[in-house]
Design a protein around this motif. Structure first.
Motif, PDB file in Angstrom:
ATOM      1  N   MET A 206     -11.693  30.761  -9.664  1.00 49.97           N
ATOM      2  CA  MET A 206     -11.381  31.719 -10.735  1.00 49.97           C
ATOM      3  C   MET A 206     -11.258  31.005 -12.074  1.00 49.97           C
ATOM      4  O   MET A 206     -11.798  31.464 -13.084  1.00 49.97           O
ATOM      5  N   ILE A 207     -10.566  29.868 -12.098  1.00 52.93           N
ATOM      6  CA  ILE A 207     -10.402  29.114 -13.344  1.00 52.93           C
ATOM      7  C   ILE A 207     -11.748  28.616 -13.849  1.00 52.93           C
ATOM      8  O   ILE A 207     -12.039  28.659 -15.049  1.00 52.93           O
ATOM      9  N   VAL A 208     -12.593  28.153 -12.929  1.00 53.41           N
ATOM     10  CA  VAL A 208     -13.920  27.669 -13.323  1.00 53.41           C
ATOM     11  C   VAL A 208     -14.736  28.802 -13.937  1.00 53.41           C
ATOM     12  O   VAL A 208     -15.383  28.641 -14.984  1.00 53.41           O
ATOM     13  N   LEU A 209     -14.723  29.975 -13.307  1.00 51.69           N
ATOM     14  CA  LEU A 209     -15.548  31.091 -13.762  1.00 51.69           C
ATOM     15  C   LEU A 209     -15.026  31.732 -15.037  1.00 51.69           C
ATOM     16  O   LEU A 209     -15.813  32.194 -15.866  1.00 51.69           O
ATOM     17  N   THR A 210     -13.708  31.772 -15.196  1.00 52.83           N
ATOM     18  CA  THR A 210     -13.133  32.501 -16.328  1.00 52.83           C
ATOM     19  C   THR A 210     -12.745  31.619 -17.504  1.00 52.83           C
ATOM     20  O   THR A 210     -12.641  32.112 -18.629  1.00 52.83           O
ATOM     21  N   SER A 211     -12.529  30.314 -17.267  1.00 55.38           N
ATOM     22  CA  SER A 211     -12.038  29.448 -18.346  1.00 55.38           C
ATOM     23  C   SER A 211     -12.939  28.255 -18.614  1.00 55.38           C
ATOM     24  O   SER A 211     -13.242  27.942 -19.770  1.00 55.38           O
ATOM     25  N   PHE A 212     -13.383  27.576 -17.559  1.00 59.25           N
ATOM     26  CA  PHE A 212     -14.143  26.338 -17.767  1.00 59.25           C
ATOM     27  C   PHE A 212     -15.561  26.615 -18.253  1.00 59.25           C
ATOM     28  O   PHE A 212     -15.994  26.067 -19.267  1.00 59.25           O
ATOM     29  N   ILE A 213     -16.287  27.473 -17.550  1.00 61.72           N
ATOM     30  CA  ILE A 213     -17.679  27.748 -17.931  1.00 61.72           C
ATOM     31  C   ILE A 213     -17.786  28.387 -19.319  1.00 61.72           C
ATOM     32  O   ILE A 213     -18.630  27.985 -20.125  1.00 61.72           O
ATOM     33  N   PRO A 214     -16.937  29.373 -19.675  1.00 68.22           N
ATOM     34  CA  PRO A 214     -17.086  30.006 -20.995  1.00 68.22           C
ATOM     35  C   PRO A 214     -16.875  29.072 -22.183  1.00 68.22           C
ATOM     36  O   PRO A 214     -17.335  29.392 -23.289  1.00 68.22           O
ATOM     37  N   ILE A 215     -16.194  27.920 -21.999  1.00 59.80           N
ATOM     38  CA  ILE A 215     -15.946  27.064 -23.161  1.00 59.80           C
ATOM     39  C   ILE A 215     -17.234  26.487 -23.725  1.00 59.80           C
ATOM     40  O   ILE A 215     -17.280  26.077 -24.887  1.00 59.80           O
ATOM     41  N   LYS A 281     -28.935  27.937 -28.684  1.00 57.95           N
ATOM     42  CA  LYS A 281     -27.508  28.250 -28.563  1.00 57.95           C
ATOM     43  C   LYS A 281     -27.306  29.651 -27.992  1.00 57.95           C
ATOM     44  O   LYS A 281     -26.423  29.861 -27.145  1.00 57.95           O
ATOM     45  N   GLN A 282     -28.125  30.608 -28.445  1.00 61.87           N
ATOM     46  CA  GLN A 282     -28.004  31.972 -27.927  1.00 61.87           C
ATOM     47  C   GLN A 282     -28.351  32.019 -26.447  1.00 61.87           C
ATOM     48  O   GLN A 282     -27.711  32.744 -25.672  1.00 61.87           O
ATOM     49  N   THR A 283     -29.359  31.246 -26.034  1.00 60.57           N
ATOM     50  CA  THR A 283     -29.739  31.204 -24.619  1.00 60.57           C
ATOM     51  C   THR A 283     -28.605  30.655 -23.766  1.00 60.57           C
ATOM     52  O   THR A 283     -28.274  31.215 -22.711  1.00 60.57           O
ATOM     53  N   ILE A 284     -28.004  29.553 -24.223  1.00 63.79           N
ATOM     54  CA  ILE A 284     -26.883  28.964 -23.487  1.00 63.79           C
ATOM     55  C   ILE A 284     -25.714  29.943 -23.425  1.00 63.79           C
ATOM     56  O   ILE A 284     -25.071  30.108 -22.381  1.00 63.79           O
ATOM     57  N   THR A 285     -25.442  30.618 -24.538  1.00 69.38           N
ATOM     58  CA  THR A 285     -24.347  31.595 -24.570  1.00 69.38           C
ATOM     59  C   THR A 285     -24.601  32.740 -23.599  1.00 69.38           C
ATOM     60  O   THR A 285     -23.690  33.179 -22.888  1.00 69.38           O
ATOM     61  N   ASP A 286     -25.844  33.233 -23.555  1.00 70.08           N
ATOM     62  CA  ASP A 286     -26.180  34.322 -22.635  1.00 70.08           C
ATOM     63  C   ASP A 286     -26.030  33.875 -21.178  1.00 70.08           C
ATOM     64  O   ASP A 286     -25.519  34.634 -20.337  1.00 70.08           O
ATOM     65  N   ILE A 287     -26.471  32.653 -20.881  1.00 77.40           N
ATOM     66  CA  ILE A 287     -26.353  32.145 -19.509  1.00 77.40           C
ATOM     67  C   ILE A 287     -24.893  32.003 -19.109  1.00 77.40           C
ATOM     68  O   ILE A 287     -24.478  32.383 -18.012  1.00 77.40           O
ATOM     69  N   THR A 289     -22.358  33.630 -20.326  1.00 75.05           N
ATOM     70  CA  THR A 289     -21.772  34.963 -20.174  1.00 75.05           C
ATOM     71  C   THR A 289     -22.146  35.575 -18.840  1.00 75.05           C
ATOM     72  O   THR A 289     -21.304  36.181 -18.158  1.00 75.05           O
ATOM     73  N   LEU A 290     -23.403  35.419 -18.421  1.00 72.18           N
ATOM     74  CA  LEU A 290     -23.854  36.005 -17.167  1.00 72.18           C
ATOM     75  C   LEU A 290     -23.186  35.350 -15.961  1.00 72.18           C
ATOM     76  O   LEU A 290     -22.945  36.006 -14.943  1.00 72.18           O
ATOM     77  N   ILE A 291     -22.885  34.059 -16.055  1.00 71.20           N
ATOM     78  CA  ILE A 291     -22.249  33.362 -14.938  1.00 71.20           C
ATOM     79  C   ILE A 291     -20.786  33.753 -14.816  1.00 71.20           C
ATOM     80  O   ILE A 291     -20.233  33.782 -13.712  1.00 71.20           O
ATOM     81  N   SER A 292     -20.148  34.059 -15.928  1.00 70.94           N
ATOM     82  CA  SER A 292     -18.720  34.368 -15.934  1.00 70.94           C
ATOM     83  C   SER A 292     -18.491  35.866 -15.764  1.00 70.94           C
ATOM     84  O   SER A 292     -18.946  36.658 -16.592  1.00 70.94           O
TER      85      SER A 292
END
Length: 350
Positions: A206-215, A281-287, A289-292
């Motif tokens: 949960m921490i990885v999906l909600t906090s670590f990846i979005p940073i 940057k937009q591509t990375i942001t979209d990816i 977001t989709l993972i989280s």
């Protein structure tokens, strides 16, 4: 699998959830958040609407102000945006609390072997546990929506059809978010030997999906990983060390602009490099977001909580813009449950 066996197990799990003290506590917190959030939102909406009506009177003599006010009519949907941010936190905890010991509890009490000794199939057990949890989550989200609408009614606020549809989308997205982490906890419950490990693994993921990846979508982190954006022509940035210690290093970036004329070719190259940088940057942001799951939820929440008006996108455009987020929010719990189902079907019960 038989429908009778599945219904019995699902009904038992649903009843167990409704009698659970954990469910009562988290469900109560959800209701309080919904009520307080909607009361706060309704009061602010009433104030904003009064200010808007006052400006409309003034705008009758000022065409410029009238144009500025177009499309700025306050909407109660803004209250759901505030409520959704709080519900995302409690909803995630609710999903994990409902699922982390569904299978490990049976293992620890040695009742799983006895259960499977009856004329019941394994898929009925895991499917029934999932359906019981889905029913409890759907009930909780339904009550939350009813409470929010009741609070609006008490304040004399009646949403129109467009707002009701958006509120319904908000409820479905909230349900999918909670179900995602319920399915994650159910998966951890099938692969763990005891409830303590299942809870620990669920919290880590949960921490990885909600906090670590979005940073990685945040500009400072993105720049540190993928580099800074290109400097415009005629301007250079220099960094120097201002101070350091055993725990912290501080650097300062200073930009210098020359007075020389800018070469048109250099300007074109800069614009091309900047477009590539922003597209990456937009591509990375979209990816990210989709993972989280929470990233997808916030994207949907931000879109549906925008005030409806003449310039607001229609349902087709809105769903089209959110298609990837909706699909991701559907696919992730399906993947978690699929893995849990496959693991449970191959479980060595001794």
């Amino acid at each position: 699998m038989t429908a009778n066996g599945l219904a019995i197990i699902a009904g038992k799990e649903f009843s167990d959830h409704l009698r659970s003290r954990r469910f009562h506590l988290l469900f109560g917190i959800l209701i309080v958040i919904a009520a307080v959030g909607m009361i706060t939102g309704a009061v602010q909406y009433s104030k904003d609407l009064a200010d808007y009506n006052s400006l409309q009177v003034i705008a009758q003599d000022d065409p410029t102000l009238a144009g500025t006010l177009a499309g700025l009519n306050p909407s109660i949907l803004s209250a759901y945006s505030q409520m959704g941010g709080l519900m995302a936190i409690i909803g995630v905890v609710l999903g994990i609390a409902m699922g982390f010991d569904l299978v490990t509890r049976e293992k620890e009490s040695k009742s799983l072997k006895s259960l499977l000794a009856y004329p019941v199939f394994r898929d009925e057990v895991i499917n029934g546990k999932a359906l019981g949890g889905v029913g409890a989550i759907a009930l909780a989200m339904g009550v939350v929506l009813v409470v929010s609408l009741a609070v609006m009614t008490l304040f004399g606020i009646v949403p129109d059809l467009d707002e009701l549809v958006r509120i319904l989308v908000f409820g479905v997205a909230s349900f999918l978010l909670v179900f995602t982490f319920f399915a994650l906890a159910l998966l951890m419950s099938t692969v763990s030997k005891d409830s303590g490990n299942a809870l620990l693994y669920s919290l880590i993921v949960m921490i990885v999906l909600t906090s670590f990846i979005p940073i990685f979508a945040y500009s400072p982190v993105y720049s540190a990983v993928f580099g800074d954006p290109p400097d415009p022509p005629g301007r250079s940035t220099y960094s120097y060390l201002q101070g350091s210690s055993a725990y912290m290093v501080t650097s300062v970036a200073v930009g210098y602009t020359s007075g020389d004329p800018i070469d048109p070719e250099e300007l074109k190259e800069y614009e091309r490099a900047l477009r590539e940088y922003m597209a990456q940057k937009q591509t990375i942001t979209d990816i990210v977001t989709l993972i989280s799951p929470t990233g997808n939820y916030q994207a949907i929440l931000g879109a549906v909580s925008q005030p409806a008006g003449d310039n607001a996108p229609g349902y087709g455009d809105l769903l089209g813009a959110l298609a990837y987020n909706v699909i991701a929010l559907l696919a992730m719990p399906a993947a978690f449950f699929g893995l849990a189902w496959a693991r449970f079907m191959r479980e060595d019960i001794r």
